[in-house]
Scaffold this active site. Sequence first.
Site, mmCIF file in Angstrom:
data_model
loop_
_atom_site.group_PDB
_atom_site.id
_atom_site.type_symbol
_atom_site.label_atom_id
_atom_site.label_comp_id
_atom_site.label_asym_id
_atom_site.label_seq_id
_atom_site.Cartn_x
_atom_site.Cartn_y
_atom_site.Cartn_z
ATOM 1 N N ARG A 105 -18.841 -19.694 6.980
ATOM 2 C CA ARG A 105 -18.988 -20.925 6.202
ATOM 3 C C ARG A 105 -17.611 -21.575 6.065
ATOM 4 O O ARG A 105 -16.577 -20.901 6.168
ATOM 5 C CB ARG A 105 -19.537 -20.628 4.803
ATOM 6 C CG ARG A 105 -20.910 -19.976 4.774
ATOM 7 C CD ARG A 105 -21.330 -19.716 3.337
ATOM 8 N NE ARG A 105 -22.687 -19.160 3.243
ATOM 9 C CZ ARG A 105 -22.954 -17.853 3.154
ATOM 10 N NH1 ARG A 105 -21.952 -16.976 3.147
ATOM 11 N NH2 ARG A 105 -24.201 -17.430 3.075
ATOM 12 N N HIS A 146 -20.102 -26.477 9.512
ATOM 13 C CA HIS A 146 -21.328 -25.683 9.467
ATOM 14 C C HIS A 146 -22.060 -25.690 10.809
ATOM 15 O O HIS A 146 -22.826 -24.775 11.103
ATOM 16 C CB HIS A 146 -22.244 -26.215 8.362
ATOM 17 C CG HIS A 146 -22.880 -25.125 7.554
ATOM 18 N ND1 HIS A 146 -22.151 -24.268 6.754
ATOM 19 C CD2 HIS A 146 -24.171 -24.727 7.418
ATOM 20 C CE1 HIS A 146 -22.976 -23.408 6.168
ATOM 21 N NE2 HIS A 146 -24.201 -23.670 6.558
ATOM 22 N N LYS A 159 -20.854 -16.258 -0.585
ATOM 23 C CA LYS A 159 -21.446 -16.819 -1.806
ATOM 24 C C LYS A 159 -21.609 -15.728 -2.863
ATOM 25 O O LYS A 159 -21.987 -14.597 -2.549
ATOM 26 C CB LYS A 159 -22.811 -17.449 -1.495
ATOM 27 C CG LYS A 159 -22.722 -18.751 -0.698
ATOM 28 C CD LYS A 159 -24.090 -19.372 -0.545
ATOM 29 C CE LYS A 159 -24.008 -20.731 0.133
ATOM 30 N NZ LYS A 159 -25.335 -21.351 0.291
ATOM 31 N N TYR A 171 -33.621 -20.126 12.534
ATOM 32 C CA TYR A 171 -33.067 -20.231 13.888
ATOM 33 C C TYR A 171 -34.106 -19.943 14.967
ATOM 34 O O TYR A 171 -33.941 -20.340 16.108
ATOM 35 C CB TYR A 171 -31.864 -19.293 14.030
ATOM 36 C CG TYR A 171 -30.731 -19.718 13.139
ATOM 37 C CD1 TYR A 171 -29.952 -20.821 13.457
ATOM 38 C CD2 TYR A 171 -30.474 -19.063 11.944
ATOM 39 C CE1 TYR A 171 -28.937 -21.245 12.617
ATOM 40 C CE2 TYR A 171 -29.462 -19.477 11.101
ATOM 41 C CZ TYR A 171 -28.703 -20.570 11.444
ATOM 42 O OH TYR A 171 -27.710 -20.998 10.605
ATOM 43 N N ARG A 176 -21.293 -22.644 12.695
ATOM 44 C CA ARG A 176 -22.027 -21.487 12.168
ATOM 45 C C ARG A 176 -23.461 -21.466 12.692
ATOM 46 O O ARG A 176 -23.971 -20.421 13.115
ATOM 47 C CB ARG A 176 -22.005 -21.562 10.636
ATOM 48 C CG ARG A 176 -22.781 -20.489 9.896
ATOM 49 C CD ARG A 176 -22.468 -20.618 8.409
ATOM 50 N NE ARG A 176 -23.432 -19.971 7.543
ATOM 51 C CZ ARG A 176 -23.393 -18.688 7.177
ATOM 52 N NH1 ARG A 176 -22.441 -17.902 7.659
ATOM 53 N NH2 ARG A 176 -24.295 -18.184 6.351
ATOM 54 N N HIS A 192 -26.712 -13.836 4.889
ATOM 55 C CA HIS A 192 -27.908 -14.375 4.239
ATOM 56 C C HIS A 192 -28.540 -13.292 3.374
ATOM 57 O O HIS A 192 -28.737 -12.170 3.821
ATOM 58 C CB HIS A 192 -28.938 -14.835 5.279
ATOM 59 C CG HIS A 192 -28.576 -16.116 5.942
ATOM 60 N ND1 HIS A 192 -29.110 -16.500 7.161
ATOM 61 C CD2 HIS A 192 -27.726 -17.112 5.580
ATOM 62 C CE1 HIS A 192 -28.610 -17.680 7.512
ATOM 63 N NE2 HIS A 192 -27.774 -18.068 6.570
#
Length: 299
Positions: free
Chosen positions: A148, A244, A172, A279, A247, A270
């Site tokens: 990120r 992004h 995150k 994806y 990524r 994730h």
Amino acid sequence: MNWNTYIKSYQSYLKIERGLSKNTVANYSFDLERLCGFLAENNIVVSPEKISSETIQQFIYDVSKELNARSQARIISGLKSFFSYLIFEDYRTDNPMELIEAPKIGRKLPDTLSVQEIDQLIAAIDLTTPEGERNRAMLETLYGCGLRVSEIVSLKISDLFFDEGFLKITGKGNKQRFVPIADSTRKYIELYKNTIRVHLPIAKGHEDTLFLNRRGKSLTRAMLFTIIKNLAVKIQLGKNISPHTFRHSFATHLLENGADLRSIQMMLGHESITTTEIYVHLDRKYLTQIIHTFHPRKM
């Protein structure tokens, strides 16, 4: 208590108890400040404890005139979270958002770049400048490790575990993960670190920051966006891209080349496999090829 006091208390809760990032907390706060602005403009004097569902509905109707469905859904989700917090803290007994439905939105597929387009972007970097070597190392790391933008600008020298072949990434909610790093990416990082970074006047507090600006401080997210946008213009890419995008491309190319979703999920950081599954929907041509290659009744 006034709205500002409630909002500050909520921000502390999001940051400390839920471990959300500074950017996420800022987004939640912005939506609440927008609600406060609406109340002030319409001379509505009401506390968070007493505000009604009708008043909030009026606010959402007002902002919906200038926002798309996705942005409306985000605001509604943020307000639900805030009032759930008030219930948790015994400030309210009900959630005024309970009967307010978010607009239906389709899942947005992220933009991606082909391998050739990524090669063209990196080849367009001016390597005659110190910033060029830094930019090449950053873009190679973005794409090579699927990071990120906040993760790349905050990357530390102490996060480089080159002997083990990993980077330690703080993502995150301050959750840490180890991401494998290819030899080629490692080479560009070391080239920048050992030939460019060592000559910079490093600002106090940034001694461990890997990627630095001319003043020896960490790069901003906005600066990285600008670097990538300028490269896209330079090669006449014709796509609206951001950090992004690298990524997304990392994940898509891994999937196309046979990587399993669980491994991609771990590398991207994730929390849920559902996030990674987006994806699978990116390349219909690739999925068609999978059927024709592997299905027992393909003939």
